[in-house]
Design a protein around this motif. Sequence first.
Motif, PDB file in Angstrom:
ATOM      1  N   LYS A   1       0.839  -1.216   0.000  1.00  0.00           N
ATOM      2  CA  LYS A   1       0.000   0.000   0.000  1.00  0.00           C
ATOM      3  C   LYS A   1       0.866   1.256   0.000  1.00  0.00           C
ATOM      4  O   LYS A   1       0.519   2.268  -0.607  1.00  0.00           O
ATOM      5  N   ILE A   2       1.983   1.184   0.730  1.00  0.00           N
ATOM      6  CA  ILE A   2       2.890   2.339   0.768  1.00  0.00           C
ATOM      7  C   ILE A   2       3.556   2.505  -0.601  1.00  0.00           C
ATOM      8  O   ILE A   2       3.620   3.608  -1.151  1.00  0.00           O
ATOM      9  N   ILE A   3       3.995   1.376  -1.158  1.00  0.00           N
ATOM     10  CA  ILE A   3       4.685   1.417  -2.456  1.00  0.00           C
ATOM     11  C   ILE A   3       3.741   1.956  -3.534  1.00  0.00           C
ATOM     12  O   ILE A   3       4.115   2.819  -4.331  1.00  0.00           O
TER      13      ILE A   3
ATOM     14  N   ASN B   1      12.207  -2.138 -10.385  1.00  0.00           N
ATOM     15  CA  ASN B   1      12.039  -0.764  -9.879  1.00  0.00           C
ATOM     16  C   ASN B   1      11.318  -0.686  -8.542  1.00  0.00           C
ATOM     17  O   ASN B   1      10.584   0.267  -8.302  1.00  0.00           O
ATOM     18  N   GLU B   2      11.457  -1.694  -7.733  1.00  0.00           N
ATOM     19  CA  GLU B   2      10.763  -1.655  -6.458  1.00  0.00           C
ATOM     20  C   GLU B   2      11.786  -1.530  -5.336  1.00  0.00           C
ATOM     21  O   GLU B   2      12.911  -2.004  -5.462  1.00  0.00           O
TER      22      GLU B   2
ATOM     23  N   GLY C   1      19.013 -12.894  -2.895  1.00  0.00           N
ATOM     24  CA  GLY C   1      18.909 -11.872  -3.934  1.00  0.00           C
ATOM     25  C   GLY C   1      18.188 -10.645  -3.408  1.00  0.00           C
ATOM     26  O   GLY C   1      17.778 -10.605  -2.237  1.00  0.00           O
ATOM     27  N   ALA C   2      18.004  -9.661  -4.280  1.00  0.00           N
ATOM     28  CA  ALA C   2      17.359  -8.424  -3.840  1.00  0.00           C
ATOM     29  C   ALA C   2      15.886  -8.679  -3.559  1.00  0.00           C
ATOM     30  O   ALA C   2      15.224  -9.424  -4.282  1.00  0.00           O
ATOM     31  N   GLY C   3      15.388  -8.064  -2.495  1.00  0.00           N
ATOM     32  CA  GLY C   3      13.981  -8.266  -2.170  1.00  0.00           C
ATOM     33  C   GLY C   3      13.587  -7.476  -0.950  1.00  0.00           C
ATOM     34  O   GLY C   3      14.310  -6.560  -0.529  1.00  0.00           O
TER      35      GLY C   3
END
Length: 464
Positions: free
Chosen positions: A72-74, A188-189, A197-199
């Motif tokens: 919701k913030i994103i 792009n998050e 990994g990225a997350g």
Amino acid sequence: MKFYNTLTGKKEEFIPLEPGKVKMYACGPTVYDYFHIGNARTFIIFDALRRYLKYRGYDVTFVQNFTDVDDKIINRAREEGVPPGEISEKFIQIYFEDSETLGIERADIYPKVTENIDEIIEFIEELIDKGYAYESEGDVYFDVSKFEDYGKLSKQNLEELQLGARVEISEQKRNPLDFALWKAAKPNELNWESPWGAGRPGWHIECSAMANRYLGETIDIHGGGGDLIFPHHENEIAQSEARSGKPFANYWLHVGYLNIDNKKMSKSLGNFFTPREIAKEFDLENFRFLILSAHYRSPINFSRELLESAKNGLDRLYTGKNNLEYLIENADDKDPTVDEEKWLENLKLYKDRFNEAVDDDFNTADGIAVIFDLVREINTNMDEKTVKQTLQEAYNLFMELTSVLGLLSKKEGILEKDIEKLIEKRQKARKEKNFELSDKIRDDLKEKGIILEDTPQGVKWRRM
Ligand code: AMP
Ligand code: ZN
């Protein structure tokens, strides 16, 4: 002191882990918007509970988190074209402003997800090492089939849960009920580097990691709104207990829902209120009083009428306070009509009755009833002739009990000049034969604890 414990389904004697100390954690807001009056109910309850525990002599450490990483913030950040951190910071500030107007004291610690990423990653690594979690294409899931007690809080077993589950079937999960501890970053998050990994973290893991960091492996009280029992709190238990092998929280307290027209508040139904909207017409202390006038586990069906009657109740308490202040100022010790010793004993009885009421599963509704009894007794039996010291003792007790609930923080109640004005207005209405209005004024004053008497010498008033 007793609490109804959702975990055992029973009212139980409260025994903290360490005598005299309470470790308490409540799930806080997701900071993407103004919070609504349903959230406010839950925040007020845990604030008042913490005040009450302190008043009963406990040394309380109270942690309430801010969920500052969430879809919701994103999404909101994306809509407004700003970084997510800007949205969450803004609504954290708004949370502080609004909670202050609701008489909510600051928690001891307000951890944020963004400040606990390392702890969260470590926590997840331990769960993987112990065989409770698995990685799958950059996500990490908790394997519910490995945690034997899964469902113990919401009183469901895995089979029932699977039948009733409306969880999306995912190729990535071993079991549809498995829930994400870590989610691989979408393009792009907002993301953090991790062994997978990225997350970013899933929702449930933050509370387990933060409760552990700030309070330890086992805490005394864990709370939130009733909507969080499943899956959020069930998942918190699974994560925390799988990792530590110890009980996570000894007492689980859940606040009943605040509904409107017996329906859940929601934006789509258009029955959604924020404290700011209420504050346009009512002092929010009236809302706080309304919340504490109900037992925390009962649902509240919010309405304007309920708020108006709460206002009348709170006005009566202010009237009682003003009355005592007036008496203390004007007390004439010369001819005492009240037996002081008997009164002091009597005051102690009121305090015992209050404690007994609220000790029983935090029954603030019954506690408030005791405060009203006290006001009534003071108004009937004390006057200017009462010894000043006795009046002062009565005042101190009255203020102590109301401030335990975070009430009567303001100065004014119904003032004498306002009462006189209303009496004049009523006289005028009577002259004009507008009996509907004159009766209404009399009834409204009565609700505020003021009784009018028509005497041959004119209208007289007294406090109930
Ligand atoms: P949220 O920001 O949605 O995570 O909610 C913050 C807190 O408010 C949680 O403890 C929720 O359980 C609680 N809550 C949400 N809606 C209501 C409601 N209508 N009545 C009472 N508590 C609620
Ligand atoms: Zn939580």
